[in-house]
Design a protein around this motif. Structure first.
Motif, mmCIF file in Angstrom:
data_model
loop_
_atom_site.group_PDB
_atom_site.id
_atom_site.type_symbol
_atom_site.label_atom_id
_atom_site.label_comp_id
_atom_site.label_asym_id
_atom_site.label_seq_id
_atom_site.Cartn_x
_atom_site.Cartn_y
_atom_site.Cartn_z
ATOM 1 N N SER A 119 0.837 -1.197 0.000
ATOM 2 C CA SER A 119 0.000 0.000 0.000
ATOM 3 C C SER A 119 0.871 1.246 0.000
ATOM 4 O O SER A 119 2.076 1.196 0.301
ATOM 5 N N GLY A 120 0.244 2.373 -0.326
ATOM 6 C CA GLY A 120 0.970 3.629 -0.301
ATOM 7 C C GLY A 120 1.527 3.931 1.074
ATOM 8 O O GLY A 120 2.653 4.428 1.210
ATOM 9 N N ALA A 121 0.752 3.625 2.127
ATOM 10 C CA ALA A 121 1.191 3.897 3.493
ATOM 11 C C ALA A 121 2.420 3.055 3.852
ATOM 12 O O ALA A 121 3.355 3.542 4.501
ATOM 13 N N ASP A 122 2.436 1.781 3.439
ATOM 14 C CA ASP A 122 3.590 0.915 3.727
ATOM 15 C C ASP A 122 4.838 1.413 3.006
ATOM 16 O O ASP A 122 5.935 1.451 3.582
ATOM 17 N N LEU A 123 4.685 1.779 1.737
ATOM 18 C CA LEU A 123 5.825 2.303 0.981
ATOM 19 C C LEU A 123 6.337 3.598 1.597
ATOM 20 O O LEU A 123 7.548 3.839 1.698
ATOM 21 N N TYR A 124 5.395 4.439 2.035
ATOM 22 C CA TYR A 124 5.751 5.718 2.649
ATOM 23 C C TYR A 124 6.550 5.491 3.941
ATOM 24 O O TYR A 124 7.552 6.183 4.201
ATOM 25 N N ALA A 125 6.130 4.517 4.751
ATOM 26 C CA ALA A 125 6.831 4.225 6.001
ATOM 27 C C ALA A 125 8.251 3.725 5.726
ATOM 28 O O ALA A 125 9.210 4.137 6.389
ATOM 29 N N GLU A 126 8.402 2.815 4.738
ATOM 30 C CA GLU A 126 9.734 2.312 4.402
ATOM 31 C C GLU A 126 10.619 3.418 3.837
ATOM 32 O O GLU A 126 11.815 3.480 4.111
ATOM 33 N N ALA A 127 10.018 4.302 3.041
ATOM 34 C CA ALA A 127 10.779 5.426 2.482
ATOM 35 C C ALA A 127 11.280 6.339 3.589
ATOM 36 O O ALA A 127 12.425 6.824 3.539
ATOM 37 N N ASN A 128 10.461 6.583 4.601
ATOM 38 C CA ASN A 128 10.891 7.416 5.731
ATOM 39 C C ASN A 128 12.062 6.778 6.467
ATOM 40 O O ASN A 128 13.003 7.469 6.869
ATOM 41 N N ASN A 129 12.010 5.457 6.662
ATOM 42 C CA ASN A 129 13.117 4.763 7.333
ATOM 43 C C ASN A 129 14.415 4.925 6.540
ATOM 44 O O ASN A 129 15.477 5.174 7.121
ATOM 45 N N ALA A 130 14.328 4.773 5.228
ATOM 46 C CA ALA A 130 15.521 4.950 4.383
ATOM 47 C C ALA A 130 16.034 6.387 4.464
ATOM 48 O O ALA A 130 17.243 6.639 4.507
ATOM 49 N N PHE A 131 15.103 7.342 4.503
ATOM 50 C CA PHE A 131 15.498 8.759 4.589
ATOM 51 C C PHE A 131 16.238 9.035 5.897
ATOM 52 O O PHE A 131 17.278 9.709 5.914
ATOM 53 N N GLN A 182 3.090 6.693 -7.076
ATOM 54 C CA GLN A 182 2.397 5.966 -8.144
ATOM 55 C C GLN A 182 1.103 5.343 -7.627
ATOM 56 O O GLN A 182 0.115 5.249 -8.366
ATOM 57 N N VAL A 183 1.092 4.934 -6.347
ATOM 58 C CA VAL A 183 -0.125 4.375 -5.748
ATOM 59 C C VAL A 183 -1.118 5.482 -5.401
ATOM 60 O O VAL A 183 -2.318 5.359 -5.633
ATOM 61 N N GLU A 184 -0.609 6.611 -4.853
ATOM 62 C CA GLU A 184 -1.467 7.728 -4.457
ATOM 63 C C GLU A 184 -0.901 9.029 -5.032
ATOM 64 O O GLU A 184 -0.215 9.790 -4.345
ATOM 65 N N PRO A 185 -1.152 9.294 -6.319
ATOM 66 C CA PRO A 185 -0.512 10.437 -6.998
ATOM 67 C C PRO A 185 -0.959 11.792 -6.482
ATOM 68 O O PRO A 185 -0.300 12.791 -6.764
ATOM 69 N N LYS A 186 -2.053 11.854 -5.715
ATOM 70 C CA LYS A 186 -2.545 13.145 -5.232
ATOM 71 C C LYS A 186 -2.353 13.301 -3.724
ATOM 72 O O LYS A 186 -3.042 14.097 -3.093
ATOM 73 N N ASN A 187 -1.409 12.554 -3.159
ATOM 74 C CA ASN A 187 -1.137 12.664 -1.726
ATOM 75 C C ASN A 187 -0.056 13.734 -1.511
ATOM 76 O O ASN A 187 1.103 13.541 -1.865
ATOM 77 N N PRO A 188 -0.405 14.906 -0.933
ATOM 78 C CA PRO A 188 0.570 15.993 -0.806
ATOM 79 C C PRO A 188 1.734 15.644 0.115
ATOM 80 O O PRO A 188 2.857 16.121 -0.099
ATOM 81 N N ASP A 189 1.501 14.821 1.151
ATOM 82 C CA ASP A 189 2.596 14.426 2.033
ATOM 83 C C ASP A 189 3.677 13.663 1.263
ATOM 84 O O ASP A 189 4.880 13.895 1.451
ATOM 85 N N PHE A 190 3.249 12.736 0.397
ATOM 86 C CA PHE A 190 4.199 11.952 -0.391
ATOM 87 C C PHE A 190 5.020 12.882 -1.295
ATOM 88 O O PHE A 190 6.240 12.747 -1.424
ATOM 89 N N LEU A 191 4.339 13.821 -1.946
ATOM 90 C CA LEU A 191 5.016 14.732 -2.870
ATOM 91 C C LEU A 191 6.018 15.625 -2.138
ATOM 92 O O LEU A 191 7.144 15.836 -2.615
ATOM 93 N N LEU A 192 5.628 16.149 -0.981
ATOM 94 C CA LEU A 192 6.525 17.039 -0.239
ATOM 95 C C LEU A 192 7.736 16.275 0.296
ATOM 96 O O LEU A 192 8.850 16.818 0.330
ATOM 97 N N LYS A 193 7.529 15.019 0.719
ATOM 98 C CA LYS A 193 8.665 14.235 1.204
ATOM 99 C C LYS A 193 9.632 13.917 0.065
ATOM 100 O O LYS A 193 10.859 13.964 0.235
ATOM 101 N N ARG A 194 9.096 13.583 -1.115
ATOM 102 C CA ARG A 194 10.005 13.325 -2.238
ATOM 103 C C ARG A 194 10.723 14.596 -2.653
ATOM 104 O O ARG A 194 11.890 14.564 -3.072
ATOM 105 N N CYS A 195 10.043 15.747 -2.537
ATOM 106 C CA CYS A 195 10.669 17.034 -2.819
ATOM 107 C C CYS A 195 11.920 17.232 -1.955
ATOM 108 O O CYS A 195 12.964 17.669 -2.445
#
Length: 343
Positions: free
Chosen positions: A2-14, A31-44
């Motif tokens: 899920s997007g939430a699981d990927l987001y959590a793993e990405a935070n750990n790597a960060f 790619q799972v949640e293209p309109k999630n602003p938290d995901f976009l700001l973290k990748r930024c």
């Protein structure tokens, strides 16, 4: 995943400074949640770490567009303006960066690092700058903001601060929660399709993110924040706390100079210990103890809060009724209420 699981793993790597891995995982989450602003700001932020400022600018602009169209919270909008300003500053578009920094300041003057960026960018304003290229923003489908009002409360003991978000039937895969040293960011996908967001930034005191946790109950989400300084009484949940000090229970009956939130969990624990020692109580007190002993956690907290705050004139077992406001003292007709002492 899920997007939430990927987001959590990405935070750990960060947090482990593995920015390439974090970039790949955040991209999968988007790619799972293209309109999630938290995901976009973290990748930024990851793009900024990798000095890929044009890509960072595109993510920041897209996140801001999402938040404006979905009526995002002022805290998230302030963060999006800040990230837009930072990326434009790195691209040497100082005048446009200044506009975003000022917009961020108007929404949240306490946004972290904002004061530093305002000063750094202001020093660059007199310089001539080229016009910025228009960022590429993917078209977005309109969404309907949720009209639901979600309530949250908090209480504490020596070790933890507990935040309760009251929302029924929460699904585990709809929750995204990130802990930081002095903040937390919560997002819950609601059945309406809109997002509920809770941003506590900054918290009144620092916490230990890896020892903090949450659990989903039938009527609420319970968040436990591990205090970095055990035994410190938080006078506020977020922002500056001028009243923080060692936790203690006053034995005086006079008025307090500062109203502090009561630690109902600690009171519950104290009563449990007292019950083991009590002998020879009157029948009414025995009935009270029997009800209390067999009650769940919320019922115990309701009984303690109503009895203490009403000075012994009210005893409620319904936490929903008494948890959100002080319980009034209502003595029987012809009698005068006196404040309880030693609680």
């Amino acid at each position: 995943m899920s997007g939430a699981d990927l987001y959590a793993e990405a935070n750990n790597a960060f947090f482990d400074d593995d920015y390439d891995e974090a970039l790949d995982l955040f991209t999968q989450a988007i790619q799972v949640e293209p309109k999630n602003p938290d995901f976009l700001l973290k990748r930024c932020v990851v793009y900024q770490k990798l000095k890929k400022y044009q890509e960072a600018s595109t993510d920041a602009a897209t996140a801001l567009k999402v938040l404006e169209e979905t009526q995002g919270t002022r805290t998230l909008l302030a963060r999006a303006h800040l990230q837009n300003g930072i990326t434009l500053h790195h691209l040497k578009h100082y005048a446009q960066a200044q506009q975003h920094f000022e917009a961020s300041e108007s929404m949240n003057p306490k946004e972290k690092t904002l004061a530093t960026w305002l000063r750094k960018n202001a020093e660059k304003i007199p310089k001539v700058e080229p016009a910025p290229p228009a960022p590429v923003v993917a078209p977005l489908q309109p969404t309907t903001p949720s009209q639901a009002r979600v309530r949250h409360e908090w209480f504490q003991n020596d070790t933890f601060v507990t935040v309760e978000v009251f929302m029924k039937n929460i699904k585990a895969d709809t929750v995204s929660l990130d802990f930081f040293d002095d903040s937390l960011s919560l997002s819950i996908k609601m059945p309406t399709g809109a997002d509920y967001s809770l941003e506590l930034d900054p918290l009144a005191h620092e916490i230990i993110p890896k020892e903090s946790s949450y659990k989903i109950l039938s009527t609420k989400l319970e968040i436990k924040l591990k205090k970095k300084q055990a035994g410190i009484l938080w006078g506020a949940l977020e922002g500056e706390d001028d009243q923080g000090g060692a936790m203690a229970i006053s034995s005086t009956s006079g008025p307090s100079t500062a109203r502090q939130p009561k630690d109902w969990n600690k009171l519950v624990k104290d009563i449990d210990q007292d019950q083991e020692k009590a002998q020879g109580d009157e029948a009414l007190n025995g009935l009270f103890q029997q009800i209390y002993k067999n009650a769940d956690e919320d019922t115990k907290r309701a009984m303690m809060k109503s009895y203490v705050e009403s000075n012994g004139t009210c005893l409620s077992t319904n936490w929903k009724e008494v948890g959100s406001a002080p319980v009034e003292t209502k003595p029987p007709e012809g009698m005068v209420a006196k404040k309880l002492t030693g609680v």
